[in-house]
Design a protein around this motif. Structure first.
Motif, short mmCIF file in Angstrom:
data_model
loop_
_atom_site.label_atom_id
_atom_site.label_comp_id
_atom_site.label_asym_id
_atom_site.label_seq_id
_atom_site.Cartn_x
_atom_site.Cartn_y
_atom_site.Cartn_z
N PHE A 18 0.83 -1.21 0.00
CA PHE A 18 0.00 0.00 0.00
C PHE A 18 0.86 1.25 0.00
CE2 PHE A 18 -2.17 3.36 2.40
CZ PHE A 18 -3.40 3.43 1.75
N SER A 19 2.01 1.19 0.70
CA SER A 19 2.87 2.37 0.88
C SER A 19 4.00 2.45 -0.14
CB SER A 19 3.50 2.34 2.29
OG SER A 19 2.52 2.24 3.29
N ALA A 20 4.15 1.43 -0.97
CA ALA A 20 5.34 1.30 -1.81
C ALA A 20 5.53 2.45 -2.79
CB ALA A 20 5.29 -0.02 -2.58
N GLU A 21 4.45 3.01 -3.30
CA GLU A 21 4.59 4.07 -4.30
C GLU A 21 5.32 5.29 -3.75
OE1 GLU A 21 1.82 6.86 -7.26
OE2 GLU A 21 0.89 5.27 -6.04
N ASN A 22 5.13 5.57 -2.46
CA ASN A 22 5.67 6.79 -1.87
C ASN A 22 6.79 6.55 -0.86
OD1 ASN A 22 3.69 8.54 -3.17
ND2 ASN A 22 2.21 7.60 -1.78
N ASP A 23 7.20 5.30 -0.67
CA ASP A 23 8.19 5.02 0.36
C ASP A 23 9.18 3.96 -0.13
OD1 ASP A 23 8.96 5.26 3.38
OD2 ASP A 23 8.77 3.10 3.01
N MET A 24 10.46 4.30 -0.14
CA MET A 24 11.49 3.39 -0.66
C MET A 24 11.61 2.13 0.17
SD MET A 24 14.55 6.13 -1.41
CE MET A 24 15.55 5.15 -2.52
N ASN A 25 11.50 2.26 1.49
CA ASN A 25 11.65 1.08 2.34
C ASN A 25 10.53 0.08 2.10
OD1 ASN A 25 13.53 2.92 3.30
ND2 ASN A 25 13.30 2.28 5.42
N SER A 26 9.30 0.59 2.02
CA SER A 26 8.17 -0.29 1.72
C SER A 26 8.33 -0.94 0.35
CB SER A 26 6.86 0.51 1.75
OG SER A 26 6.65 1.10 3.01
N ARG A 27 8.84 -0.18 -0.59
CA ARG A 27 9.03 -0.68 -1.96
C ARG A 27 9.99 -1.85 -2.00
NH1 ARG A 27 10.87 4.13 -4.94
NH2 ARG A 27 8.90 4.94 -4.11
N GLU A 28 10.97 -1.87 -1.09
CA GLU A 28 11.91 -2.98 -1.04
C GLU A 28 11.19 -4.31 -0.77
OE1 GLU A 28 15.86 -2.79 -1.20
OE2 GLU A 28 14.61 -1.65 -2.59
N TRP A 29 10.16 -4.28 0.05
CA TRP A 29 9.38 -5.49 0.32
C TRP A 29 8.70 -6.00 -0.94
CZ3 TRP A 29 6.66 -7.25 5.22
CH2 TRP A 29 7.46 -7.03 6.34
N VAL A 30 8.27 -5.08 -1.78
CA VAL A 30 7.49 -5.45 -2.97
C VAL A 30 8.40 -5.87 -4.12
CG1 VAL A 30 5.83 -4.58 -4.67
CG2 VAL A 30 5.62 -3.92 -2.26
#
Length: 275
Positions: free
Chosen positions: A162-174
């Motif tokens: 949900f947060s990946a578009e705006n957050d690099m750390n969350s994007r790492e999970w995806v």
């Protein structure tokens, strides 16, 4: 190498995780970040050293803890000094890799996360003053958000997506810890801990830092990236770039978190930091 990681004890892996945190904060010239040569007004170098030590008991029992609980416990322990949050973003990346004994294992661990992991993660978020993107529809400091998580059956992985578009750390999970992988490979190619600032600068010249975006906007993050490119091409000194970032309050904290995860991954994979 995979067999080596599988045999590594939690205690040995915990030692490397704490060491990764120490190597990151000790590295010179990661522009805009606290290091051994300069502090912020409310947070100083020693607060980061303290956190690397205080997190160790959580690291050592990582095999016994769900990821959400591990993040909560790590944040709670490291928030007990006066410097506030130091490593919340780093724990989002570091703890799955620690639990999985590497990126491949981390990919498996994050897919196992539950709604209760998400709830505990939000409770950890509530212990901090971490900046939240204005685009987010979920207020991490609002107890109603916890009920929303349960109502929508959102796992911690879902929260990161949900947060990946705006957050690099969350994007790492995806994206399978893509930038963590690049950072680790950069260190392993260069060799030695003196490579940390160089790899950090290369990443800063390539990827806009989302912590800067949340604090100062996209234009500021792009300006930081352009300056990092100038350093890489010899058109600006790293010292001048660092001083400018500090004067403007541009702190690439998300890339600092990825730096820690990358250092830890490289250490797990046999990187010779003292070569």
């Amino acid at each position: 190498m995979a067999e080596h990681r599988e045999k590594m004890s939690a205690a040995d892996a915990a030692e490397l995780a704490s060491f990764a945190m120490l190597l990151e904060i000790s590295a010179k010239l990661k522009p805009g970040n606290i290091d051994r040569e300069h502090d912020f007004d409310d947070t100083v170098f020693e607060h980061f050293i303290s956190s690397a030590v205080r997190a160790r008991p959580v690291f050592e029992k990582i095999d016994e803890l769900p990821l959400g609980e591990a993040i909560y416990e790590a944040v709670k322990r490291t928030n007990s000094h006066s410097g506030g949050n130091t490593h919340f973003g780093a724990f989002i990346l570091l703890l799955p890799i620690l639990k999985g004994r590497g990126i491949d294992g981390a990919k498996e661990e994050i897919k196992k996360t539950t709604v209760e992991d998400a709830v505990r993660f939000y409770e950890a978020f509530g212990l901090t003053s971490v900046r939240v993107s204005e685009e987010s529809e979920m207020d991490v400091h609002d107890p109603a958000s916890l009920e929303e998580l349960r109502k929508n059956n959102m796992t911690m992985y879902d929260v990161m997506a949900f947060s990946a578009e705006n957050d690099m750390n969350s994007r790492e999970w995806v994206n399978g810890f893509e930038l963590t992988r690049k950072f680790a490979d950069g260190l392993k190619t260069a060799g030695g801990c003196k490579a940390i600032p160089d790899v950090f600068m290369e990443m800063l010249a390539t990827y806009p830092d989302t912590f800067i975006i949340k604090k100062a906007g996209s234009a500021a993050a792009e300006e930081v990236r352009n300056c990092a490119r100038m350093v890489r091409t010899g058109k600006m000194s790293a010292e001048i770039f660092d001083a400018w970032c500090l004067s403007e309050g541009f702190n690439p904290g998300s890339l600092a978190d990825i730096c820690i995860a990358g250092i830890f991954t490289a250490l797990l994979e046999g990187w010779e930091w003292d070569s």
